[in-house]
Design a protein around this motif. Structure first.
Motif, PDB file in Angstrom:
ATOM      1  N   MET A   1     -19.323  14.621   9.163  1.00 38.84           N
ATOM      2  CA  MET A   1     -17.886  14.531   9.455  1.00 38.84           C
ATOM      3  C   MET A   1     -17.612  13.472  10.511  1.00 38.84           C
ATOM      4  N   ILE A   2     -18.473  13.447  11.534  1.00 35.83           N
ATOM      5  CA  ILE A   2     -18.262  12.506  12.635  1.00 35.83           C
ATOM      6  C   ILE A   2     -18.258  11.066  12.130  1.00 35.83           C
ATOM      7  N   GLU A   3     -19.143  10.784  11.121  1.00 30.21           N
ATOM      8  CA  GLU A   3     -19.172   9.409  10.620  1.00 30.21           C
ATOM      9  C   GLU A   3     -17.871   9.054   9.886  1.00 30.21           C
ATOM     10  N   GLY A   4     -17.215  10.084   9.339  1.00 31.70           N
ATOM     11  CA  GLY A   4     -15.915   9.855   8.694  1.00 31.70           C
ATOM     12  C   GLY A   4     -14.880   9.335   9.678  1.00 31.70           C
ATOM     13  N   ILE A   5     -14.848   9.952  10.859  1.00 33.08           N
ATOM     14  CA  ILE A   5     -13.901   9.503  11.888  1.00 33.08           C
ATOM     15  C   ILE A   5     -14.196   8.054  12.263  1.00 33.08           C
ATOM     16  N   PHE A   6     -15.483   7.752  12.430  1.00 32.86           N
ATOM     17  CA  PHE A   6     -15.864   6.402  12.825  1.00 32.86           C
ATOM     18  C   PHE A   6     -15.466   5.388  11.765  1.00 32.86           C
ATOM     19  N   VAL A   7     -15.751   5.737  10.489  1.00 34.15           N
ATOM     20  CA  VAL A   7     -15.405   4.798   9.418  1.00 34.15           C
ATOM     21  C   VAL A   7     -13.902   4.555   9.394  1.00 34.15           C
ATOM     22  N   GLU A   8     -13.128   5.630   9.471  1.00 33.44           N
ATOM     23  CA  GLU A   8     -11.671   5.461   9.473  1.00 33.44           C
ATOM     24  C   GLU A   8     -11.221   4.622  10.655  1.00 33.44           C
ATOM     25  N   GLY A   9     -11.801   4.902  11.797  1.00 34.31           N
ATOM     26  CA  GLY A   9     -11.458   4.137  13.000  1.00 34.31           C
ATOM     27  C   GLY A   9     -11.761   2.663  12.828  1.00 34.31           C
ATOM     28  N   LEU A  10     -12.859   2.357  12.133  1.00 35.41           N
ATOM     29  CA  LEU A  10     -13.243   0.955  11.943  1.00 35.41           C
ATOM     30  C   LEU A  10     -12.363   0.278  10.904  1.00 35.41           C
ATOM     31  N   VAL A  11     -12.106   0.978   9.774  1.00 35.64           N
ATOM     32  CA  VAL A  11     -11.254   0.403   8.726  1.00 35.64           C
ATOM     33  C   VAL A  11      -9.882   0.081   9.318  1.00 35.64           C
ATOM     34  N   TYR A  12      -9.319   1.086  10.029  1.00 33.63           N
ATOM     35  CA  TYR A  12      -8.018   0.867  10.629  1.00 33.63           C
ATOM     36  C   TYR A  12      -8.123  -0.053  11.842  1.00 33.63           C
ATOM     37  N   GLY A  13      -9.303  -0.126  12.434  1.00 26.21           N
ATOM     38  CA  GLY A  13      -9.514  -1.024  13.582  1.00 26.21           C
ATOM     39  C   GLY A  13      -9.223  -2.466  13.216  1.00 26.21           C
ATOM     40  N   MET A  14      -9.593  -2.857  11.982  1.00 25.76           N
ATOM     41  CA  MET A  14      -9.279  -4.213  11.522  1.00 25.76           C
ATOM     42  C   MET A  14      -7.772  -4.419  11.548  1.00 25.76           C
ATOM     43  N   MET A  15      -7.046  -3.424  11.023  1.00 29.68           N
ATOM     44  CA  MET A  15      -5.586  -3.505  11.009  1.00 29.68           C
ATOM     45  C   MET A  15      -5.055  -3.605  12.439  1.00 29.68           C
ATOM     46  N   VAL A  16      -5.650  -2.819  13.361  1.00 27.30           N
ATOM     47  CA  VAL A  16      -5.171  -2.844  14.741  1.00 27.30           C
ATOM     48  C   VAL A  16      -5.401  -4.223  15.360  1.00 27.30           C
ATOM     49  N   LEU A  17      -6.477  -4.898  14.961  1.00 31.33           N
ATOM     50  CA  LEU A  17      -6.701  -6.265  15.451  1.00 31.33           C
ATOM     51  C   LEU A  17      -5.522  -7.154  15.057  1.00 31.33           C
ATOM     52  N   GLY A  18      -5.044  -6.963  13.827  1.00 25.07           N
ATOM     53  CA  GLY A  18      -3.889  -7.735  13.370  1.00 25.07           C
ATOM     54  C   GLY A  18      -2.649  -7.418  14.195  1.00 25.07           C
ATOM     55  N   VAL A  19      -2.409  -6.118  14.409  1.00 23.19           N
ATOM     56  CA  VAL A  19      -1.245  -5.710  15.202  1.00 23.19           C
ATOM     57  C   VAL A  19      -1.355  -6.242  16.621  1.00 23.19           C
ATOM     58  N   PHE A  20      -2.567  -6.227  17.162  1.00 20.43           N
ATOM     59  CA  PHE A  20      -2.811  -6.739  18.515  1.00 20.43           C
ATOM     60  C   PHE A  20      -2.419  -8.224  18.610  1.00 20.43           C
ATOM     61  N   ILE A  21      -2.756  -8.995  17.563  1.00 22.48           N
ATOM     62  CA  ILE A  21      -2.447 -10.432  17.592  1.00 22.48           C
ATOM     63  C   ILE A  21      -0.942 -10.656  17.703  1.00 22.48           C
ATOM     64  N   THR A  22      -0.161  -9.942  16.892  1.00 20.38           N
ATOM     65  CA  THR A  22       1.280 -10.182  16.951  1.00 20.38           C
ATOM     66  C   THR A  22       1.908  -9.566  18.199  1.00 20.38           C
ATOM     67  N   PHE A  23       1.613  -8.307  18.463  1.00 21.79           N
ATOM     68  CA  PHE A  23       2.300  -7.638  19.561  1.00 21.79           C
ATOM     69  C   PHE A  23       1.860  -8.140  20.930  1.00 21.79           C
ATOM     70  N   ARG A  24       0.570  -8.364  21.089  1.00 19.70           N
ATOM     71  CA  ARG A  24       0.089  -8.675  22.428  1.00 19.70           C
ATOM     72  C   ARG A  24      -0.126 -10.169  22.665  1.00 19.70           C
ATOM     73  N   ILE A  25      -0.693 -10.881  21.694  1.00 23.35           N
ATOM     74  CA  ILE A  25      -0.986 -12.291  21.933  1.00 23.35           C
ATOM     75  C   ILE A  25       0.240 -13.159  21.667  1.00 23.35           C
ATOM     76  N   LEU A  26       0.904 -12.925  20.543  1.00 23.46           N
ATOM     77  CA  LEU A  26       2.044 -13.779  20.190  1.00 23.46           C
ATOM     78  C   LEU A  26       3.354 -13.285  20.772  1.00 23.46           C
ATOM     79  N   ASP A  27       3.369 -12.039  21.249  1.00 25.67           N
ATOM     80  CA  ASP A  27       4.603 -11.430  21.718  1.00 25.67           C
ATOM     81  C   ASP A  27       5.661 -11.517  20.612  1.00 25.67           C
ATOM     82  N   PHE A  28       5.237 -11.202  19.407  1.00 24.70           N
ATOM     83  CA  PHE A  28       6.096 -11.293  18.218  1.00 24.70           C
ATOM     84  C   PHE A  28       6.004  -9.946  17.509  1.00 24.70           C
ATOM     85  N   PRO A  29       6.780  -8.935  17.979  1.00 26.60           N
ATOM     86  CA  PRO A  29       6.660  -7.599  17.379  1.00 26.60           C
ATOM     87  C   PRO A  29       6.919  -7.690  15.879  1.00 26.60           C
TER      88      PRO A  29
END
Lengths: 301, 264
Positions: A1-29
Motif C-alpha cells: 500500500m505504501i508504494e501506492g502512495i509513493f507512486v501517486e505522489g510521483l505521478v502527480y509530482g510531475m504535474m506539481v512541477l508544472g504548476v510550480f513553474i507557472t505559479f512560482r517561477i513565472l508568477d502566472f497563475p
C-alpha cells in the motif's frame, strides 16, 4: 500500500512541477492545468488503444499540453486579459476537446492495451525473474522518470533562456530591458508547464488504467497545495532544491489524502470531504506563511 | 546618433483628462553626448525617455536611432541598443535570483540561447567587474539580489548595463530613491563609466547642481517642450542662479519647483 502512495505522489509530482513553474517561477497563475492534465491522459489513451507506439503517444501528449499552454499565453498576451481568465477559457474549451479526443466518450479504459508500465514490468521480470512484485517495479520506474524530469528542468533553469524565464516572474521590465520579447518567453514558460502537466496526465492514465475527462477536476488546487506544503519543508533559492521540495510536497500531500481516505471515517470524513480539506490546507498554508513572515520581521526589529 | 523629429504625445485623448505632455519636440543627440535633463514635475522628462526607449509610442513625428526609423519598433527590440535605469532600484534586477544569475541574464543583450553560459571563467569575469564597484559584491555571487541595499542594487544595475555596451544610456533619476551617500556613490560611478566607455547618455535629474556639474550638455524642459539647450563651453559657465534667471527670462514666470532648488 505504501508504494501506492509513493507512486501517486510521483505521478502527480510531475504535474506539481508544472504548476510550480507557472505559479512560482513565472508568477502566472494558470488554470489551464485542469484541462491539460486530462488532455494528456486522453491523447495517450486514444492513441495507445488505436495501436500507436507507446513512446510516440506519450510524446504527442506532451506536445498537446505545450499547445494548450501556448494558447493560454497567447490569449493573455494578445487580448490583454488576466492570466486567470485566459486559463479558465482554455480549460473550459478543453473539456469539450477532451471528450472529442476520447472519441465522444467521457471515459476510455486501457485494459489489455500495452502501456509503458506493462512494458517496463515485462522487461524487469524478464531480467530479474517473475518473483519480483509488479508494484515495486512501477515504483522504481516512476522514481527514475520523475527524477529524470526534475533533472532536465534543473538544467533548463540554468540555461540562459531558463534564467531569463526565472527573471520574468519577478521583474518583467528587466527582461524587456535585456532585449527579450516577454510575450514569446511567457508562451515558452506556460507551454513547458502544461507540457509537463499533460505528460503527468498521460502517466496517470497508464497507472490508473483509464483516461477520464473528470481526471483534471481540482488539479490546480492539488498542485498548489503540494507546492505550498513543499515550501514548509525546505527554504532555499537554489532551483535543485526548489524542484526537489515540489516533489516532496506532492508526496506529503498524497500521504495526507491517503490518511483522509482510509482513516477519515473515524471522524466521520467521507471521500467527498477531501476537496474541502484540500482547500482548508491551502488556507492554513497561506496563514502559516504569513505568520512566519511576521515572526521574522519582528525578530529583525 | 539619435534624431527626434517633431514628436507629439497626448494622454487620455478626447477625455476631460486630456494631457498634451510632449509638444512638437525635436532633438538631435550626438554620439558621445552626456546630456542632463532638468525640469519641474510634469514637464515631460520621463515621457520623453519612455518615447525614446519604446515604452510609449508618439502620436505624431519620428524617432531615429543611427538613421534607423524606430518610431514603431517595440521596446524589447530597441533595448538591444538602449540601456535604461529607472528611479526604482528594484526595476533593474530580479530580486529572487542570485547575483551571478542576474549577471548571466544581462551580460549579453537579445536572444537567449538554450545553453548554460555560467562557468568558472565567466564567474571570474563577473568578480573582476564587480570589484570596480568597490562594494565587496565580488564575494556575494551566490547571494540573492534581494538581500542587497538599494544603492548596491542600483550600482549593480549600472554595471550590468555598461557591460552590455549600449549605444544609448537613459537614466531616469536613477539616484533619487537612494540615501545621499549611496546617491553620490552611484552618481560618481555613472560619471566614471560614461567617461571611460564614451557612452552617449541622457540623465534626468531633479538636482540643479548635478545637472550643471555633470555632462557636456543641459536640456531644460517645461510643459512638454525643450526650452533651453546649453552645450559645451557655455554649459560649463552655468550656475544655479543663472539657470533660474534664464528660465524666468524664457517663460516670464518663476521656476516654480522648490524641489529642484532645494535638492542639493
Amino acid at each position: 500500500m505504501i508504494e501506492g502512495i509513493f507512486v501517486e505522489g510521483l505521478v502527480y509530482g510531475m504535474m506539481v512541477l508544472g504548476v510550480f513553474i507557472t505559479f512560482r517561477i513565472l508568477d502566472f497563475p494558470d488554470l489551464t492545468v485542469d484541462g491539460s492534465f486530462p488532455l494528456g491522459a486522453a491523447i495517450f489513451a486514444s492513441m495507445a488503444t488505436s495501436g500507436f507506439p507507446v513512446l510516440f503517444a506519450v510524446f504527442v501528449s506532451f506536445l498537446g499540453g505545450v499547445l494548450c499552454g501556448a494558447i493560454t499565453a497567447l490569449i493573455h498576451n494578445k487580448l490583454k486579459v488576466p492570466s486567470l481568465l485566459a486559463g479558465i477559457l482554455t480549460m473550459t474549451m478543453l473539456y469539450s476537446v477532451n471528450i472529442r479526443v476520447l472519441g465522444n466518450k467521457a471515459n476510455l479504459p486501457l485494459l489489455g492495451t500495452e502501456t509503458s508500465l506493462t512494458r517496463v514490468v515485462d522487461f524487469a521480470q524478464r531480467i530479474f525473474g517473475t518473483g519480483i512484485s509488479e508494484s515495486w517495479i512501477i515504483l522504481v520506474f516512476f522514481i527514475l522518470l520523475t527524477a529524470g524530469i526534475k533533472i532536465i528542468l534543473d538544467l533548463f533553469f540554468h540555461t540562459d533562456v531558463g534564467l531569463t524565464l526565472g527573471a520574468l516572474g519577478s521583474n518583467e521590465q528587466m527582461v524587456v530591458s535585456q532585449g527579450v520579447n516577454p510575450e514569446i518567453l511567457k508562451m515558452t514558460g506556460v507551454g513547458l508547464s502544461n507540457g509537463i502537466v499533460a505528460l503527468s496526465g498521460a502517466f496517470a492514465a497508464q497507472y490508473q488504467g483509464f483516461a477520464d475527462v473528470s481526471l483534471g477536476q481540482g488539479i490546480v488546487i492539488t498542485g498548489l497545495a503540494s507546492v505550498m506544503i513543499g515550501e514548509f519543508i525546505i527554504h532555499s533559492n537554489r532551483i535543485e532544491l526548489l524542484t526537489l521540495r515540489v516533489i516532496l510536497g506532492s508526496l506529503v500531500f498524497k500521504g495526507i489524502m491517503y490518511l483522509g481516505r482510509y482513516y477519515g471515517y473515524y471522524i466521520n470524513l467521507t471521500p467527498n470531504d477531501l476537496k474541502l480539506i484540500t482547500g482548508l490546507m491551502i488556507i492554513l498554508s497561506l496563514f502559516l506563511t504569513k505568520w512566519q513572515k511576521a515572526q521574522r520581521t519582528e525578530r529583525n526589529i | 546618433m539619435i534624431r527626434i523629429d517633431s514628436i507629439h504625445k497626448t494622454f487620455y485623448k478626447g477625455t476631460v483628462n486630456e494631457n498634451h505632455v510632449i509638444k512638437n519636440l525635436s532633438l538631435t543627440v550626438n554620439k558621445g553626448d552626456f546630456i542632463t535633463v532638468i525640469g519641474s514635475n510634469g514637464a515631460g522628462k520621463t515621457t520623453l525617455l519612455n518615447l525614446i526607449s519604446g515604452n510609449l509610442f508618439p502620436d505624431e513625428g519620428h524617432i531615429f536611432i543611427e538613421d534607423l526609423d524606430v518610431t514603431k519598433v517595440p521596446e524589447y527590440k530597441r533595448a538591444r541598443y538602449i540601456g535604461r535605469i529607472f528611479q526604482n532600484p528594484l526595476m533593474g534586477t530580479a530580486g529572487n535570483m542570485t547575483l551571478e544569475d542576474n549577471m548571466v541574464i544581462c551580460h549579453k543583450k537579445g536572444f537567449k540561447p538554450l545553453k548554460i553560459s555560467l562557468n568558472a571563467s565567466l564567474r571570474e569575469t563577473f568578480q573582476e567587474k564587480l570589484k570596480i564597484l568597490g562594494m565587496g559584491l565580488e564575494n556575494r555571487l551566490k547571494d540573492n539580489v534581494g538581500l542587497l541595499s538599494g544603492g548596491q542594487r542600483q550600482a549593480l544595475t549600472l554595471l550590468m548595463m555598461v557591460l552590455s555596451q549600449p549605444s544609448l544610456v537613459l537614466l531616469d533619476e536613477h539616484t533619487a530613491a537612494l540615501d545621499p551617500k549611496n546617491a553620490s556613490l552611484v552618481l560618481d560611478l555613472t560619471n566614471k563609466f560614461v567617461r571611460e566607455f564614451g557612452l552617449t547618455t541622457m540623465m534626468i535629474t531633479h538636482n540643479m547642481h548635478h545637472a550643471i556639474s555633470y555632462g557636456n550638455r543641459l536640456l531644460m524642459m517645461d510643459d512638454g517642450e525643450i526650452i533651453l539647450d546649453v552645450i559645451g563651453e557655455e554649459k560649463s559657465r552655468l550656475t544655479v542662479d543663472k539657470l533660474v534667471a534664464k528660465f524666468h527670462e524664457i517663460k516670464k514666470r518663476d521656476f516654480e519647483s522648490d524641489e529642484v532648488r532645494l535638492a542639493e
